[in-house]
Design an enzyme around this catalytic site. Structure first.
Site, PDB file in Angstrom:
ATOM      1  N   ASP A 138       0.803  -1.224   0.000  1.00 54.04           N
ATOM      2  CA  ASP A 138       0.000   0.000   0.000  1.00 54.04           C
ATOM      3  C   ASP A 138       0.832   1.268   0.000  1.00 54.04           C
ATOM      4  O   ASP A 138       0.354   2.316  -0.458  1.00 54.04           O
ATOM      5  CB  ASP A 138      -0.948  -0.005   1.202  1.00 54.04           C
ATOM      6  CG  ASP A 138      -2.096  -0.986   1.005  1.00 54.04           C
ATOM      7  OD1 ASP A 138      -2.419  -1.292  -0.154  1.00 54.04           O
ATOM      8  OD2 ASP A 138      -2.660  -1.462   2.002  1.00 54.04           O
TER       9      ASP A 138
ATOM     10  N   TYR B 229      -9.995  -0.561   2.821  1.00 55.39           N
ATOM     11  CA  TYR B 229      -9.519  -0.481   4.204  1.00 55.39           C
ATOM     12  C   TYR B 229      -9.110   0.946   4.574  1.00 55.39           C
ATOM     13  O   TYR B 229      -8.638   1.713   3.730  1.00 55.39           O
ATOM     14  CB  TYR B 229      -8.309  -1.396   4.421  1.00 55.39           C
ATOM     15  CG  TYR B 229      -8.640  -2.722   5.058  1.00 55.39           C
ATOM     16  CD1 TYR B 229      -9.064  -2.793   6.389  1.00 55.39           C
ATOM     17  CD2 TYR B 229      -8.532  -3.914   4.350  1.00 55.39           C
ATOM     18  CE1 TYR B 229      -9.360  -4.009   6.979  1.00 55.39           C
ATOM     19  CE2 TYR B 229      -8.826  -5.142   4.932  1.00 55.39           C
ATOM     20  CZ  TYR B 229      -9.242  -5.178   6.253  1.00 55.39           C
ATOM     21  OH  TYR B 229      -9.543  -6.379   6.846  1.00 55.39           O
TER      22      TYR B 229
END
Length: 783
Positions: A421, A505
C-alpha cells in the site's frame, strides 16, 4: 504540508476542533503565506532562548530579533545568530509554491514538446538534507536556537552565513515511452505565484531508472474504471449477471504484483476487482457487499486499453445483504442508540503544546513534523529536554515506510491480492482531510499536506495531520498502607496522527509521546472487508462466511517502521549500538537451590546478519539502542529499548510469489547502519518488481559492522486477520504497534515531577483539615 506560523491557543485563528463547533474544523489553505520563501517571515520570530547544555548556570541567552539581512549578529555571550534568506526549515515539507517550481523546472527541461506533454508526476518530495545541515539550522538559524546541537570543535564552530538552498526530488513517469526517471531540482528562489518562466529552479541531476514501474496514481485508477465499464465484452458479462446499469458497477484497479514474466515492468498493468451496488436509496451504500467473480480483466495502464478479457465462470451475484450498510439510523434501515450522553473535552487555558511552523514542543519533548506522499507522517529530530543535561536526542527520523497485505485464499482472484500500500499506491497521497470527519477530541492543531497530481498540478489535503493531547489514565500511583495517604498522577500524551483509505480499508497511523519518556507507535485498522462470492452450497476453508453467498478470506496486515535512532548523539556523532535482551532461566544447582532464579542476558548485535532477529515472547525479548559513550548515574550506558507488541510472521509458504518482493517480512527486526539511499525495505519501486529480495534483504548481505554507528532499526509487525461476523459491515478498530521506552536513559523516573491534578490538590487540602492519624493495625490498613 502547509506551515503553521502561529502558536496554537484557544483564542487563535489556527485550525482547531472544539465540541459543538463544526465550523472550526475547517481551515482554508493560505498559499501566499505557505508559498513565499523570503526573509520577511522571519521577522515574526523574536525569541528568548536558553542553551541548556552550554549554559548550565541557568543564564538565558537573549536572542536579538531577526531582520531580513544576510549578516551575523552576536549575542552578549558571543554566540552568533545567523540570518537566513529562506524562511522554510530544511526539514519542512515542500510548500505548494515549491512543488509548482519543481514541476515547472523539470517540464522546462524536457527535450521536446512531446516529451514535456508525456510527463506524469508520481511524486514531488523534499530531498532531505544531510544531518549536519539540519543541526546547523537548529543551532543558529531557527528557534529555539540550540548551539549545543553541534559537537564542540577547537577554535569554535565554523558557521556559514546562510543555509544551502532546499531541493526537491521528483519521480516522473513518461506516458509515451513507459520510462521512469528521478530528478533533483534545486529551489534557489520560490514565489507564491509561479507563472511561465518566472521561477528559479535548477536541475541538479536526472536519471532514467530502467526496468521499474512507479506507484499508481488516483487519476489512473479513475480512468481505468471508466475504460473497463465502457468495454463491450465487460458490459455483456455484467448483463449475464443481471446488471444493466453500469453506474452501479465499481471497478477497483489493483497492481498486478509480480507472479511471472507476464507481469514484467515492460508494461504498466492492473488487474481490477469488480463489485456492484444494488438499487438503493442509501447515500453511501456498501458496494463491497456484492463482489463480482469469474471475470478476468487485464488493463494496460500506459495506453489505457483492456488487453485481456475473459468471462471464465458465471458466479451468481450474492443477494443484497440487509446488514450491508453502515450509515446512520434510517439511511441504513436501522435505529441508532439514544442513550449515549455528550462527552466534552475542554481545555479552557488552551493546549500544553507549542507549535512554530512544523516545530512542536510539549512536556520536555520537541520534534518536527514532516509528510511525504509515500510514507505520510514523518517525525524528525526527536529530543527530550532533561534538566541540566539539556536537549538529549532520541531519534533522527521515525516513519512507516511500507505495508503489505497478503491474502490466504489460493483461488482466483484472491491469491493475487498482495498489496504494497505504500510502495504501489502511497499512504500520504491517500490521506484523509479531517474536515470531512473529526477523528480527534479536544483542542486540535491541524497541518495541511501538499502534493502534485498526475499531470503536475498541486493539490492540498486540508487538515491532514492532527496534533492533540489525550488523557491516558493513571501515570503512577502509590498509597502508604500505614497512613492511608496516596500520591497519584494522571497521564497525558501528545498524539500526532493521520488516516488514509486504500480501497476498502482505512489505516490510522499514530505516534504518541508520553510524560515518562516513552514513544508509542500505533496503527489502527478499520474499514470494510475485501470479500469473495460463493456459489450456492459452496464452502471455503480459507475464510469466514459473512452472509449468504459472501465470505471474507483470511489475510494478514504487515507494517514496517523505519527508525533512524540517535540516542544521546549530536550531529555527526555515530555512537549507537544495539543489544538484544532475553530472560534466561537459571539452571538448577548451586546458583539456584530454590529453583526460582531467572535473569536478563544481553547480546551485542555486532553486524547486520547477526541482527536479523524475530520476536520471542517466551524470553521477553526486546532490543536496546545504547549510546557507547554516555552513562547514567549507575555507570551503565544510556539507551532506549524497542518493546514489541503482538506480532506475527507471514503464514504463506517460503516460495510464495509475493515474498520475492517482500523478503523483509520474513523477520521482525533488521538493523542497518544509516545510508542515505536505503529508505524503503522493498526497494524504491516494488510495483511489478521482478528482482528477488531487492531492498533490505539485499543490503544486509554486506554484513556491515554495527558496534558503534548511526543505527537504523527496521521493525516489522503484523496482525493475522481471521474475519468475524462482527467485522461486518464495517470493521471495529483493531490496534497494533510497539513502544520505544527509556532504558537507563534517565537517572530516575522522568515522570516524578508531573504535578498533581487540580482535583487531587483539593482532596489533599481536605485531608489537611481533617488530620489523618496513622492506623495502628497493619492488617486493618491492608484490608
Amino acid at each position: 504540508m502547509a506551515s503553521a506560523t502561529k502558536k496554537a491557543t484557544v483564542s487563535s485563528s489556527s485550525a482547531c476542533c472544539l465540541p459543538g463547533d463544526s465550523a472550526s474544523i475547517s481551515r482554508k489553505a493560505a498559499p501566499a503565506a505557505d508559498g513565499v520563501v523570503s526573509a520577511n517571515a522571519v521577522q515574526d520570530w523574536n525569541v528568548t532562548s536558553t542553551d541548556r547544555r552550554d549554559d548550565q548556570s541557568g543564564k538565558k541567552i537573549a536572542m536579538a530579533s531577526l531582520i531580513p539581512e544576510t549578516s551575523t549578529k552576536v549575542t552578549a555571550k558571543g554566540i552568533p545568530i545567523m540570518l537566513r534568506a529562506q524562511s522554510s526549515h530544511p526539514l519542512d515539507p515542500l510548500s505548494a509554491a515549491e512543488i509548482s517550481v519543481a514541476v515547472a523546472t523539470v517540464r522546462a527541461a524536457g527535450a521536446t514538446p512531446e516529451v514535456r506533454d508525456s510527463m506524469r508526476f508520481i511524486e514531488v518530495v523534499l530531498q532531505e538534507p544531510e544531518k549536519h545541515v539540519v543541526a546547523l539550522a537548529d543551532a543558529y538559524f531557527f528557534p529555539p536556537f540550540q548551539p549545543s546541537l553541534l559537537p564542540r570543535t577547537k577554535g569554535g564552530p565554523q558557521i556559514p552565513t546562510k543555509l544551502p538552498p532546499r531541493r526537491a526530488r521528483l519521480v516522473v513517469y513518461n506516458k509515451k515511452s513507459n520510462e521512469t526517471s528521478v530528478w533533483i531540482v534545486e529551489l534557489s528562489e520560490v514565489h507564491a505565484v509561479t507563472r511561465g518562466g518566472h521561477h528559479r529552479g535548477k536541475v541538479v541531476s536526472s536519471q532514467v531508472i530502467p526496468d521499474v514501474q512507479p506507484p499508481m496514481d488516483a487519476e489512473e485508477y479513475a480512468e481505468c474504471e471508466a475504460i473497463v465499464k465502457d468495454f463491450p465484452p465487460f458490459i455483456e458479462a455484467m448483463r449475464k449477471r443481471g446488471i444493466e446499469d453500469m453506474d452501479l458497477v465499481m471497478v477497483d484497479p489493483w497492481c498486478v504484483g509480480y507472479h511471472s514474466d507476464a507481469d514484467a515492468p515492460s508494461r504498466r498493468l492492473a488487474k481490477p476487482l469488480i463489485f456492484c451496488r444494488t438499487e438503493s436509496d442509501c447515500p453511501m451504500e456498501n458496494g463491497y457487499a456484492r463482489p463480482v467473480e469469474g471475470i478476468h480483466v487485464l488493463v494496460d495502464m500506459q495506453n489505457m486499453v483492456v488487453i485481456e478479457f475473459e468471462d471464465r465462470k458465471l458466479v451468481p451475484l450474492p443477494p443484497a445483504d440487509p446488514l450491508r450498510n453502515y450509515t446512520a439510523g434510517e439511511t441504513r434501515g436501522g435505529v441508532d442508540r439514544s442513550d449515549v450522553k455528550p462527552l466534552q473535552i475542554i481545555q479552557p487555558e488552551g493546549p500544553s503544546f507549542r507549535v512554530n511552523g512544523h516545530y512542536v514542543e510539549w512536556q520536555k519533548w520537541n520534534f518536527r513534523i514532516g509528510f511525504t506522499p509515500r510514507e505520510g507522517l514523518v517525525i524528525h529530530s526527536v529530543a527530550y529536554v532533561d534538566g541540566s543535561r539539556g536537549r538529549r536526542p532520541v531519534a533522527h527520523r521515525l516513519s512507516f515506510v511500507e505495508m503489505v497485505v497478503p491474502y490466504g485464499d489460493p483461488n482466483e482472484p484472491h491469491y493475487r491480492k498482495n498489496a504494497f500500500d505504500a510502495g504501489e499506491d502511497g499512504l500520504g497521497k491517500n490521506a484523509h482531510s479531517l474536515k470531512k470527519g473529526c477523528d480527534c477530541l479536544g483542542y486540535i492543531k491541524y497541518f495541511d499536506a501538499h502534493f502534485t497530481n498526475f499531470t503536475g498540478g498541486v493539490e492540498t489535503i486540508e487538515n491532514c495531520v492532527c496534533l492533540h493531547e489525550e488523557d491516558h489514565g493513571i501515570l503512577w500511583k502509590h498509597q502508604d498502607w500505614r497512613t492511608g495517604l496516596a500520591e497519584v498522577r494522571r497521564s497525558r500524551r501528545l498524539t500526532v496522527s493521520f488516516v488514509c483509505t486504500v480501497a476498502n480499508y482505512e489505516y490510522g497511523f499514530f505516534w504518541h509521546f508520553y510524560q515518562d519518556g516513552k514513544i508509542e507507535a500505533e496503527v489502527k485498522l478499520t474499514g470494510i472487508l475485501s470479500l469473495g462470492a460463493l456459489q450456492p452450497g459452496e464452502f471455503r476453508k480459507y475464510g469466514t462466511i459473512i452472509a449468504p453467498g459472501l465470505y471474507a478470506p483470511v489475510h494478514q496486515h504487515f507494517f514496517v517502521a523505519r527508525m533512524n535512532m540517535a540516542v544521546d548523539c549530536k550531529a555527526g556523532e555515530a555512537h549507537n549500538q544495539v543489544v538484544e535482551m532475553n530472560v534466561k532461566i537459571e539452571e538448577p544447582g548451586e546458583n539456584n537451590v530454590h529453583n526460582n532464579a531467572f535473569y536478563a542476558e544481553e547480546t551485542l548485535l555486532r553486524s547486520e546478519l547477526q541482527a536479523i532477529r524475530d520476536c520471542n515472547p517466551l524470553s521477553a525479548r526486546h532490543w536496546i539502542v545504547r549510546n557507547t559513550r554516555t552513562v547514567n548515574r549507575s555507570g551503565h550506558l544510556t539507551g532506549y529499548k524497542l518493546v514489541p507488541g503482538s506480532n506475527c510472521l507471514p503464514l504463506a509458504g517460503s516460495e510464495a510469489k509475493f515474498l520475492r518482493r517482500a523478503a523483509f517480512l520474513k523477520h521482525n527486526l533488521w538493523v542497518t547502519p544509516y545510508a542515505r539511499n536505503e529508505m524503503f525495505p522493498g526497494g524504491e519501486f516494488p510495483n511489478q518488481n521482478p528482482r528477488v529480495g531487492e531492498g533490505l534483504a539485499t543490503w544486509v548481505k554486506q554484513n556491515r559492522p554495527l558496534e558503534e554507528t548511526d543505527i537504523v532499526l527496521w521493525y516489522v509487525f503484523g496482525i493475522t486477520h481471521v474475519p468475524r461476523l462482527e467485522d461486518w459491515p464495517v470493521m471495529p478498530v483493531e490496534r497494533i504497534g510497539f513502544m520505544l521506552m527509556p532504558h537507563g536513559f534517565f537517572n530516575c523516573s522522568p515522570a516524578v515531577d508531573v504535578a498533581p491534578s487540580t482535583s487531587e490538590l483539593e482532596t489533599k487540602d481536605d485531608v489537611k483539615e481533617n488530620v489523618v492519624k496513622p492506623i495502628q493495625n497493619a492488617i486493618l490498613a491492608k484490608l
